[in-house]
Design a protein around this motif. Sequence first.
Motif, PDB file in Angstrom:
ATOM      1  N   TRP A 171       0.821  -1.204   0.000  1.00 26.22           N
ATOM      2  CA  TRP A 171       0.000   0.000   0.000  1.00 26.22           C
ATOM      3  C   TRP A 171       0.866   1.270   0.000  1.00 26.22           C
ATOM      4  O   TRP A 171       0.406   2.336  -0.403  1.00 26.22           O
ATOM      5  CB  TRP A 171      -0.948   0.019   1.203  1.00 26.22           C
ATOM      6  N   HIS A 172       2.134   1.152   0.438  1.00 29.57           N
ATOM      7  CA  HIS A 172       3.017   2.322   0.433  1.00 29.57           C
ATOM      8  C   HIS A 172       3.184   2.906  -0.972  1.00 29.57           C
ATOM      9  O   HIS A 172       3.352   4.121  -1.134  1.00 29.57           O
ATOM     10  CB  HIS A 172       4.402   1.944   0.977  1.00 29.57           C
ATOM     11  N   TYR A 173       3.139   2.036  -1.993  1.00 27.05           N
ATOM     12  CA  TYR A 173       3.369   2.501  -3.356  1.00 27.05           C
ATOM     13  C   TYR A 173       2.223   3.353  -3.880  1.00 27.05           C
ATOM     14  O   TYR A 173       2.392   4.051  -4.894  1.00 27.05           O
ATOM     15  CB  TYR A 173       3.615   1.295  -4.278  1.00 27.05           C
ATOM     16  N   ILE A 174       1.067   3.316  -3.229  1.00 27.85           N
ATOM     17  CA  ILE A 174      -0.023   4.207  -3.613  1.00 27.85           C
ATOM     18  C   ILE A 174       0.420   5.663  -3.455  1.00 27.85           C
ATOM     19  O   ILE A 174       0.172   6.512  -4.314  1.00 27.85           O
ATOM     20  CB  ILE A 174      -1.282   3.925  -2.769  1.00 27.85           C
ATOM     21  N   PHE A 175       1.105   5.937  -2.346  1.00 22.51           N
ATOM     22  CA  PHE A 175       1.585   7.290  -2.103  1.00 22.51           C
ATOM     23  C   PHE A 175       2.726   7.657  -3.039  1.00 22.51           C
ATOM     24  O   PHE A 175       2.902   8.831  -3.387  1.00 22.51           O
ATOM     25  CB  PHE A 175       2.014   7.441  -0.638  1.00 22.51           C
TER      26      PHE A 175
END
Length: 481
Positions: A171-175
């Motif tokens: 989910w970090h890659y969403i940012f």
Amino acid sequence: MSSPQEITAGARPARPVPLIIAVLILADIVSAFEASMMYNALPRILTEFHTTPVGASWVLTSFMLVAAASASVCGRLGDVYGRRNVIIVLLLVSLVGSIVSITTGTLGGIIAGRAIQGVSGGILPLCFGMARETLPEKRVPVATALIAGAAMLAAASGNIISGALIDNFSWHYIFVVAAVVALVSAVSCTLLPRSTTPVRTGRVGWFGSVLFAPAIALVLYGVNESRHWGWIDPRSVGCVGGGLLLLLLWAWRELRSDTPMINLRLFTERKIALTMLATAVLAIGPLGATGFLLQIIMQTPKDAPVGLGLSATDAGWVSFCIAIFGFLLSPVSGRIAAKAGARQSLIIGSAFGAVNALAIALLHSTLTGLIFSTVFLTVATSFILSSLPTLIIEEAPARNTSEATGLNVVVRTAFSSVGTSVATLLLSMSVVAGTHFSTRGAYLSVFTLIGACSLAALALAFLIRPGVRAPAVPAPVPSDA
């Protein structure tokens, strides 16, 4: 005396029209994508940080509250200090929000970063104002429709992109994606023409923003949390009531101010007032309750009274494909608005909203029937989202474009939350014994709500006088005292 924008309304823009529209769409995509990108990440947030659903929901709520305040305050700042400059600043601040969310490693840090990202909620009204300021008058309705349609498409794509990133990476890659898009958009916005609006050297009524932002936040927070607390819970009543009291105080103060943050005298104009009322009822029904309802129907198991049993991914793809259709329709709405006025587009959108309510009530039991009925919703949404800001633009003086359209975005956001809460309440009032599944009668009550709101908006649309802007409402003149 006419403003510079009004004098040069038909002049050739300093940049090619397609370039200006493309850059404005790219800027608006950042805000719309960030608004929806974390929905699919909530289950991972719950497990990774061992929090409750209420705690995780602040990842969404913090963004929404700041976005609502930003839409009103930053619209006014763009009208005063130059819209291109404010858009670039908001994009860069949004980039900082993504970095904060990535680097802190705590739930509190993510919520703080999302709140910082929320300033991007002010980009949409600034894009509307920029389109009016830099494009020939005849191109403005189509450009406005394309910008509004792109927001709808970007919001739908947020779920698809975030789902793929979560499944394959983290989910970090969403940012990371949000940060890259914000940076690219900020750089692209340097290609926009510089504002032709002279920077006002007079003081700005900052008291309005200081009071307005927490007032809107309190109301939206109370409405949003009422889905968990209940409408008659003292916390809901306190937040909504306190926010409304602050809004009344703010309105009284702004009307007495020589330099208001938002010129409320604009909204004494019949056309703007009726447009705001139509925005409110449409936000409750077709724009609010319907989107929430479709996801519930698609993802509820088939053994429930109403449900198609789709996975979240499949439901997301259905929504995305429908949004593409809506985006392709947006130029049609813009051309109708350019030739016949935005009132006609609002009439068409409201009428299709009523047809959608009837169709979904009759055809929701199969995926084919649901998609067929949702086509009517897509037509309605495309025409509604493009007509509302255009109606404001037709009436508001050019110098107040972002300010007026920004408040329209706030009204739409606030009443969309009301619509979602009311729909949730109606569905929870009648459930199958021993389950959490709502009955067919409960769904029928929500379909009726959507249809009634659409018909109310249709009636309001017929009350709007056709034509372009009336004589400008004069801005308050600072007193010599």
